[in-house]
Design a protein around this motif. Structure first.
Motif, PDB file in Angstrom:
ATOM      1  N   PRO A  99       5.432  20.466  22.812  1.00  0.00           N
ATOM      2  CA  PRO A  99       5.459  21.401  21.410  1.00  0.00           C
ATOM      3  C   PRO A  99       6.365  22.094  21.478  1.00  0.00           C
ATOM      4  O   PRO A  99       7.119  22.700  22.461  1.00  0.00           O
ATOM      5  N   PHE A 100       6.878  22.629  20.288  1.00  0.00           N
ATOM      6  CA  PHE A 100       7.596  23.934  19.952  1.00  0.00           C
ATOM      7  C   PHE A 100       6.769  25.080  20.111  1.00  0.00           C
ATOM      8  O   PHE A 100       5.693  25.091  19.145  1.00  0.00           O
ATOM      9  N   VAL A 101       7.067  26.218  20.605  1.00  0.00           N
ATOM     10  CA  VAL A 101       6.178  27.509  20.847  1.00  0.00           C
ATOM     11  C   VAL A 101       6.689  28.646  19.902  1.00  0.00           C
ATOM     12  O   VAL A 101       7.873  28.913  19.999  1.00  0.00           O
ATOM     13  N   LEU A 102       6.013  28.980  18.758  1.00  0.00           N
ATOM     14  CA  LEU A 102       6.326  29.875  17.904  1.00  0.00           C
ATOM     15  C   LEU A 102       5.318  30.993  17.921  1.00  0.00           C
ATOM     16  O   LEU A 102       4.258  30.923  18.381  1.00  0.00           O
ATOM     17  N   LYS A 103       5.630  32.083  17.347  1.00  0.00           N
ATOM     18  CA  LYS A 103       4.633  33.282  17.187  1.00  0.00           C
ATOM     19  C   LYS A 103       3.814  32.923  16.232  1.00  0.00           C
ATOM     20  O   LYS A 103       4.106  32.440  15.261  1.00  0.00           O
ATOM     21  N   LYS A 104       2.503  33.439  16.136  1.00  0.00           N
ATOM     22  CA  LYS A 104       1.818  33.380  15.199  1.00  0.00           C
ATOM     23  C   LYS A 104       2.284  33.945  13.737  1.00  0.00           C
ATOM     24  O   LYS A 104       2.906  35.043  13.956  1.00  0.00           O
ATOM     25  N   GLY A 105       1.993  33.235  12.813  1.00  0.00           N
ATOM     26  CA  GLY A 105       2.630  33.705  11.415  1.00  0.00           C
ATOM     27  C   GLY A 105       3.900  32.857  11.198  1.00  0.00           C
ATOM     28  O   GLY A 105       4.505  33.494  10.249  1.00  0.00           O
ATOM     29  N   SER A 106       4.669  32.151  11.971  1.00  0.00           N
ATOM     30  CA  SER A 106       5.576  31.595  11.898  1.00  0.00           C
ATOM     31  C   SER A 106       5.576  30.550  10.606  1.00  0.00           C
ATOM     32  O   SER A 106       4.448  29.966  10.556  1.00  0.00           O
ATOM     33  N   THR A 107       6.725  30.356  10.108  1.00  0.00           N
ATOM     34  CA  THR A 107       6.711  29.445   8.801  1.00  0.00           C
ATOM     35  C   THR A 107       7.395  28.051   9.180  1.00  0.00           C
ATOM     36  O   THR A 107       8.018  27.956  10.311  1.00  0.00           O
ATOM     37  N   VAL A 108       7.427  27.197   8.207  1.00  0.00           N
ATOM     38  CA  VAL A 108       8.129  25.851   8.248  1.00  0.00           C
ATOM     39  C   VAL A 108       9.702  26.334   8.670  1.00  0.00           C
ATOM     40  O   VAL A 108      10.359  25.600   9.204  1.00  0.00           O
ATOM     41  N   GLU A 109      10.167  27.475   7.788  1.00  0.00           N
ATOM     42  CA  GLU A 109      11.636  27.591   8.002  1.00  0.00           C
ATOM     43  C   GLU A 109      11.859  28.069   9.588  1.00  0.00           C
ATOM     44  O   GLU A 109      12.947  27.735  10.044  1.00  0.00           O
ATOM     45  N   ASP A 110      11.018  28.728   9.955  1.00  0.00           N
ATOM     46  CA  ASP A 110      11.237  29.348  11.372  1.00  0.00           C
ATOM     47  C   ASP A 110      11.109  28.241  12.189  1.00  0.00           C
ATOM     48  O   ASP A 110      11.984  28.075  13.151  1.00  0.00           O
ATOM     49  N   PHE A 111      10.254  27.202  12.037  1.00  0.00           N
ATOM     50  CA  PHE A 111      10.068  25.871  12.873  1.00  0.00           C
ATOM     51  C   PHE A 111      11.392  25.190  13.001  1.00  0.00           C
ATOM     52  O   PHE A 111      12.038  24.898  13.677  1.00  0.00           O
ATOM     53  N   ALA A 112      11.965  25.095  11.542  1.00  0.00           N
ATOM     54  CA  ALA A 112      13.295  24.424  11.408  1.00  0.00           C
ATOM     55  C   ALA A 112      14.320  25.025  12.008  1.00  0.00           C
ATOM     56  O   ALA A 112      15.145  24.158  12.601  1.00  0.00           O
ATOM     57  N   ALA A 113      14.483  26.173  12.104  1.00  0.00           N
ATOM     58  CA  ALA A 113      15.250  26.974  12.974  1.00  0.00           C
ATOM     59  C   ALA A 113      15.136  26.725  14.331  1.00  0.00           C
ATOM     60  O   ALA A 113      16.268  26.677  15.122  1.00  0.00           O
ATOM     61  N   LYS A 114      14.106  26.758  14.849  1.00  0.00           N
ATOM     62  CA  LYS A 114      13.754  26.657  16.139  1.00  0.00           C
ATOM     63  C   LYS A 114      14.282  24.990  16.827  1.00  0.00           C
ATOM     64  O   LYS A 114      14.714  24.796  17.890  1.00  0.00           O
ATOM     65  N   VAL A 115      13.963  24.137  15.757  1.00  0.00           N
ATOM     66  CA  VAL A 115      14.507  22.693  16.191  1.00  0.00           C
ATOM     67  C   VAL A 115      15.988  22.470  16.347  1.00  0.00           C
ATOM     68  O   VAL A 115      16.432  21.882  17.200  1.00  0.00           O
ATOM     69  N   HIS A 116      16.526  23.073  15.294  1.00  0.00           N
ATOM     70  CA  HIS A 116      18.069  22.993  15.445  1.00  0.00           C
ATOM     71  C   HIS A 116      18.729  24.458  14.374  1.00  0.00           C
ATOM     72  O   HIS A 116      17.966  24.479  13.442  1.00  0.00           O
ATOM     73  N   LYS A 117      19.690  24.823  14.919  1.00  0.00           N
ATOM     74  CA  LYS A 117      19.992  26.004  14.414  1.00  0.00           C
ATOM     75  C   LYS A 117      20.760  25.780  12.685  1.00  0.00           C
ATOM     76  O   LYS A 117      20.351  26.810  12.067  1.00  0.00           O
ATOM     77  N   ASP A 118      20.902  24.757  12.367  1.00  0.00           N
ATOM     78  CA  ASP A 118      21.211  24.296  11.246  1.00  0.00           C
ATOM     79  C   ASP A 118      20.230  23.587  10.090  1.00  0.00           C
ATOM     80  O   ASP A 118      20.430  23.725   8.888  1.00  0.00           O
ATOM     81  N   PHE A 119      19.071  23.495  10.658  1.00  0.00           N
ATOM     82  CA  PHE A 119      18.215  22.763  10.006  1.00  0.00           C
ATOM     83  C   PHE A 119      17.275  23.607   9.034  1.00  0.00           C
ATOM     84  O   PHE A 119      17.225  23.290   7.878  1.00  0.00           O
TER      85      PHE A 119
END
Length: 328
Positions: free
Chosen positions: A272-292
């Motif tokens: 899994p990608f680990v994010l802070k609670k309240g993170s959005t789809v945009e935050d997830f995309a940035a976590k997957v790849h800086k350009d996403f």
């Protein structure tokens, strides 16, 4: 007035004289300070030991080879969060980290065994949390780099010995950290001037709650401290409540796990990608790849609160366990 030094002092002094490295000498001098009784007869001796410790630590810091990049206190964060395990000597910090992680800190029954931090990764289901065993706090001297390490951490696990005046240990630890502007986050509202303060979430861990016989000690401890202190108890010796501690840390770190799914393929539920609670789809995309995040056209989500494969906006707040398919 006679110093009346105990046998443990002379044993520590013998180890100090036999020590071959500066860190070993410092550790044994601190042993001598710890076991030395506090009264007028030992004031000059205590002052002399503190001066000797200070000189040795200054000598270490002045060496060019101990620049910040090479310092043992510069520990890169890994996993879902970095937890600094702090407390006074002999409360069981090293044994706890050894029991929960792949680390091998030196563990012994005598105090001040740990003189440098030791990181280890604690597995929790399909993710890992970094625990850092830290040198014991000591009111006579605190390594500045240790304080910096604590300030940088995501979370503080404050360990006390349930069988040896845990209230005093808690009060003295918090007092010492407050003197260095490190404040439990749940006490933030008590401070009007907050500019130079570092607020970090805390969990008090009462160690050595070995069996039902010590449960009464835990209840007394709970009654004697403020009700808003987050508290958990374990026994490193018996393994009691260690799994509960793991899940409590996950909850207190306020993190969620989100899984990636490539279009037309099954989701990868192992990493899994680990994010802070309240993170959005945009935050997830940035976590997957800086350009996403910038190139994101749409996203589909499988999970609670949506039907399978529902299209969502980039500001959609994700939940723990969601599966996300990004379209770039």
């Amino acid at each position: 007035m006679s110093a009346n030094l105990p046998p443990a002092y002379y044993e520590a002094e013998k180890r100090y004289r036999a020590a071959k490295t500066v860190p070993e000498k410092i550790a044994h001098l601190e042993d001598m300070l710890t076991v030395m009784p506090k009264h007028k007869g030992t004031d000059k001796l205590r002052a002399g030991l503190r001066k000797r410790i200070s000189k040795l630590k200054t000598a270490i810091q002045s060496k060019k080879s101990l620049g910040k990049r090479d310092s043992a206190f510069q520990i890169d964060k890994e996993g879902a969060g970095q937890v600094a395990v702090v407390g006074f000597a002999n409360v069981g910090k090293s044994a706890l980290v050894a029991a929960l992680t792949n680390a091998n800190p030196e563990v012994a029954d005598f105090p001040l065994t740990t003189w440098k931090p030791t990181p280890g990764m604690m597995p929790v289901e399909n993710m890992q949390i970094q625990l850092v065993d830290t040198p014991p706090l000591n009111r006579d001297y605190v390594e500045p780099e240790l304080l910096d390490l604590i300030r940088r951490s995501d979370f503080i696990l404050l360990v006390v010995d349930l069988q040896t005046d845990p209230v005093q240990q808690l009060e003295e630890t918090i007092s010492l950290l407050e003197e260095h502007r490190i404040i439990p986050r749940h006490l933030q509202d008590r401070y009007t001037e907050q500019g130079l303060l570092k607020f970090i979430p805390f969990l008090v861990l009462a160690n050595k709650n070995d069996d039902e016989n010590t449960d009464e000690n835990l209840e007394i401890f709970r009654e004697l401290i403020d009700a808003d202190w987050p508290l958990c108890s374990v026994s490193v010796t018996s393994g009691r409540n260690l799994e509960l501690l793991k899940m409590t840390l996950v909850e207190r770190l306020k993190i969620i796990r989100v899984y990636s799914k490539a279009p037309g393929k099954e989701a990868d539920l192992t990493s899994p990608f680990v994010l802070k609670k309240g993170s959005t789809v945009e935050d997830f995309a940035a976590k997957v790849h800086k350009d996403f995040a910038e190139k994101l056209k749409l996203a589909k989500v499988w999970g609670e609160g949506v039907f399978d494969g529902q299209k969502v906006q980039r500001d959609y707040a994700l939940q723990d366990g969601d599966v996300v398919e990004l379209h770039i």
